[in-house]
Design an enzyme around this catalytic site. Sequence first.
Site, short mmCIF file in Angstrom:
data_model
loop_
_atom_site.label_atom_id
_atom_site.label_comp_id
_atom_site.label_asym_id
_atom_site.label_seq_id
_atom_site.Cartn_x
_atom_site.Cartn_y
_atom_site.Cartn_z
N ARG A 97 -10.40 -8.82 -0.78
CA ARG A 97 -10.65 -9.88 -1.30
C ARG A 97 -11.33 -10.95 -0.15
NH1 ARG A 97 -4.88 -11.71 -3.64
NH2 ARG A 97 -4.64 -10.97 -1.41
N LYS B 286 2.07 5.70 0.69
CA LYS B 286 3.53 5.36 0.03
C LYS B 286 3.82 3.96 0.04
CE LYS B 286 6.80 5.01 4.02
NZ LYS B 286 7.61 5.40 5.09
N HIS C 34 2.46 10.87 5.91
CA HIS C 34 1.73 11.02 7.20
C HIS C 34 2.59 12.12 8.07
CE1 HIS C 34 4.23 7.55 8.68
NE2 HIS C 34 4.30 8.48 9.61
N LYS D 21 1.07 15.69 11.10
CA LYS D 21 1.52 15.72 12.47
C LYS D 21 1.33 17.22 12.84
CE LYS D 21 4.81 12.10 12.77
NZ LYS D 21 4.24 11.05 13.76
N GLU E 40 14.45 5.71 14.98
CA GLU E 40 13.60 4.64 15.61
C GLU E 40 14.33 3.44 16.27
OE1 GLU E 40 10.45 3.72 12.02
OE2 GLU E 40 12.38 3.81 11.21
N ASP F 255 12.65 4.85 1.85
CA ASP F 255 11.80 4.54 2.95
C ASP F 255 11.37 5.86 3.80
OD1 ASP F 255 9.69 2.71 3.90
OD2 ASP F 255 11.02 2.88 5.71
N HIS G 43 9.54 11.50 3.79
CA HIS G 43 9.45 12.34 5.33
C HIS G 43 10.36 13.52 5.34
CE1 HIS G 43 6.47 9.13 5.72
NE2 HIS G 43 7.46 8.39 6.16
N LYS H 96 17.14 2.85 11.99
CA LYS H 96 16.49 1.98 12.73
C LYS H 96 17.30 1.38 13.82
CE LYS H 96 13.00 0.61 9.47
NZ LYS H 96 11.80 1.18 10.23
P1 NAP Z 1 -1.07 -5.25 4.16
O1 NAP Z 1 -1.43 -5.43 5.72
O2 NAP Z 1 -0.28 -6.37 3.48
O3 NAP Z 1 -2.65 -5.22 3.71
C1 NAP Z 1 -2.80 -5.18 2.21
C2 NAP Z 1 -4.29 -5.34 2.13
O4 NAP Z 1 -4.58 -5.19 0.39
C3 NAP Z 1 -5.13 -6.30 2.79
O5 NAP Z 1 -6.32 -5.87 3.00
C4 NAP Z 1 -5.54 -7.15 1.52
O6 NAP Z 1 -6.70 -7.99 1.88
C5 NAP Z 1 -5.62 -6.14 0.37
N1 NAP Z 1 -5.20 -6.78 -1.02
C6 NAP Z 1 -4.16 -7.38 -1.17
N2 NAP Z 1 -4.31 -7.91 -2.50
C7 NAP Z 1 -5.49 -7.27 -2.95
C8 NAP Z 1 -6.23 -7.37 -4.27
N3 NAP Z 1 -5.68 -8.27 -5.29
N4 NAP Z 1 -7.64 -6.76 -4.34
C9 NAP Z 1 -8.00 -6.29 -3.31
N5 NAP Z 1 -7.40 -5.98 -2.16
C10 NAP Z 1 -6.18 -6.78 -1.85
O7 NAP Z 1 -0.55 -3.96 3.99
P2 NAP Z 1 -0.54 -2.78 4.81
O8 NAP Z 1 0.50 -2.71 5.68
O9 NAP Z 1 -1.91 -2.27 5.37
O10 NAP Z 1 -0.11 -1.65 3.92
C11 NAP Z 1 -0.85 -1.30 2.86
C12 NAP Z 1 -0.38 0.04 1.97
O11 NAP Z 1 0.04 1.10 3.25
C13 NAP Z 1 1.10 -0.24 1.32
O12 NAP Z 1 1.29 0.51 0.24
C14 NAP Z 1 2.08 0.20 2.22
O13 NAP Z 1 3.37 0.53 1.82
C15 NAP Z 1 1.50 1.47 2.79
N6 NAP Z 1 1.80 1.78 4.24
C16 NAP Z 1 1.69 1.07 5.42
C17 NAP Z 1 2.12 1.40 6.72
C18 NAP Z 1 1.94 0.22 7.72
O14 NAP Z 1 2.07 0.91 8.81
N7 NAP Z 1 1.34 -0.67 7.63
C19 NAP Z 1 2.93 2.69 6.61
C20 NAP Z 1 3.13 3.35 5.66
C21 NAP Z 1 2.52 2.98 4.23
P3 NAP Z 1 -6.93 -9.38 1.28
O15 NAP Z 1 -5.56 -10.23 0.99
O16 NAP Z 1 -8.05 -10.12 1.73
O17 NAP Z 1 -7.42 -9.05 -0.31
#
Ligand code: NAP
Length: 488
Positions: A51, A148, A178, A182, A216, A235, A240, A335
Site C-alpha cells: 500500500r 508461513k 525455508h 538449507k 535460538e 511456530d 520446521h 527461544k
Molecule cells: P511485515 O514486515 O509486517 O510486512 C507486511 C507487508 O505487507 C508490508 O510490505 C505491508 O506494506 C504489506 N501489506 C500489509 N497490508 C497490506 C494490504 N492490505 N495490501 C497490500 N500490502 C499490504 O511482515 P513480514 O515480517 O515481512 O512478514 C510477511 C510474511 O512472511 C508473514 O506471513 C510472516 O508470517 C512471514 N514470515 C516472515 C518472516 C520474517 O522473518 N519477517 C519469517 C518467516 C515468515 P504496506 O503496509 O505498505 O501495505
Amino acid sequence: MVSRVIPVDPFDLVIFGGTGDLARRKILPALFRRYCAGQIPPEAVIIGAARADYDASGYRDFAAEAIREFAPGRSCEDGTLGQFLDRLDFVTLDARGDTGWGDLAARLQQGRVRAFYFSVGPGLFGDLAERLHKWGVADPDSRIVVEKPFGHDLATARELNQTLAAHFQESQIYRIDHYLGKETVQNLMAVRFGNMLFEPLWNAQYVDHIQITVAETVGVGGRGEYYDTAGAMRDMMQNHLMQLLCLIAMEPPARFEPDAVRDEKLKVIRALDDVLPHHIVRGQYDAQQGAENAHPSYREAVGNPRSKTESYIALKTHVSNWRWAGTPFYLRTGKRLKARSSVISVMFKETPHSIFGAEAGRHANVLTIRLQPNEGITLQVTIKEPGPGGMRLVDVPLDMTFAEALGPEGSDPPDAYERLIMDVIRGNQTLFMRGDEVEAAWAWTDPIIAGWVRRGEVPKPYDSGSTGPGDADLLMQRDGREWRGIVP
Ligand code: NAP
C-alpha cells in the site's frame, strides 16, 4: 571446486509485501545474490507491491539499503547493484481493495514465467489469490509462493488450502518452509540416498534414537503479539522440525521429484504416534538481569502476564512403521537458549560386544547434521588413541564441513531463500510442502495442543541462556539417554 550456475528463464516476480521485514532481510538480498551469481537474466523484472506510496526509484533506494545491510559485499560497490536495481519496479496496491491491480496487470509481460510471492500476513493470502484471478493477473502457468504460518490449526489450514485451490492448481502453489532450502538439509538427502554406506544402517536395528534440536538465543522480539497466539509448537515444531523429521525418517523416494519426495514425507507424518502428555515438556523463558544482555521475561515481552504459551518445547515421538518401530525421536526447540544451534543427531547403537575389554568402554557412532551455524555433517567414529600403552579407544569426528571440503563454494552456501526462489522460477516443487502434508502435520499437532488447553497446563519457567527446563533432561534420563549439548 566450482559450482555450475544455470541461469533461469526470464521472469516477472511480484513481491506482495515488498516493503516488509521479510522482503528487506531475505527476499531482496537473496535475489541480488542470485543476480550476482549470474542466475537471474538481465530481462527479469521484480515488482514490489504494497500500500506504500513508492515509485520505482523510491523502491530501488529501499532495496539498495536492504541489500547493503543484509547482503553486503564487493558487488554492492562495483556497479552490479545498480544493474540489479534497474530490474526493480513498484506498484501501489491494496490486497483488500481494487486500486492498483489494473496497473500491475499492465506491467507484466506475456509469454514468461510469472511468480507472486505472498510476503504479507496470512490474513491476506485469500484476498491476494482472489484478486490475482479476478484481475487476470495470474495465468495458468503462474506460481504463488505462500509464507508461513500456513494456518493456525487443521481447520484453518484446510480452509486456506480450499481458498487457494479455488484459484490455483496444487502445481502452482509453493508453500515455503525455508528449512528445506538449507544446503545441509538437501545434503542430508544426498548423504542418505547418494551413498551405500548409511542406508543399510538407517533403521531401528542400528539406530538407537534420533535427536533434533533447533535452539535460538533470541526472544520473541517484535513478533510477541503473533507468537503468543502460536507458541513453539505451532511456530516451529509443526513445520520446521516436522520437515526435518520427515527427511530423516522417510523411505527412499523412487526419484528426486516433487511428488515422489512429498509422498514419502506424508507417509512419515501419518505414521507418527500420538504424543503422550508425559512425553512433552513445555517451557517459558524468564527475564535476564544484569547490565549486559538484560531482557524481559517471555510474559513481559508478549505483554501477557498470564500467558500459557510455550517458548520452548521438547517431546518424544515414534514413527510407527517397520523401519523405525521402537526408535524414539526426541525433538526440542526454544527461544533464549544457550546458543543458536540447529542440529540433527542420528545416534547409532553401541557395538554389541567390546573385544577390547571393559576398560575400553562401549562406543557408538553419531552422525551429526548441523544446519546452523557452520553448516556441515560430521560422523563420529571410534579409533585407537595414538601411542603405546595398550588399546585405548577414542571417539573422533570425521568432518564433512563444506568450508574445508569444498573450498570457497562450501564456505558460503547460498541462503535458503536463494535456492527456493530459483526453484519457484524453475517450477520445481520438491522442496515445498504440499497441501496434504501441511494438513497431516496439523492433524498430529492439534490433539496435543487441545490436551494442554483441556488440562489447563502452564509451561515450566526456564533460565534464559540455559538449555531449557530441567524436565526436558528428565524426559531423556528416564530412557537412560541424554541430550547432546547445545553449542554454537
Ligand atoms: P511485515 O514486515 O509486517 O510486512 C507486511 C507487508 O505487507 C508490508 O510490505 C505491508 O506494506 C504489506 N501489506 C500489509 N497490508 C497490506 C494490504 N492490505 N495490501 C497490500 N500490502 C499490504 O511482515 P513480514 O515480517 O515481512 O512478514 C510477511 C510474511 O512472511 C508473514 O506471513 C510472516 O508470517 C512471514 N514470515 C516472515 C518472516 C520474517 O522473518 N519477517 C519469517 C518467516 C515468515 P504496506 O503496509 O505498505 O501495505
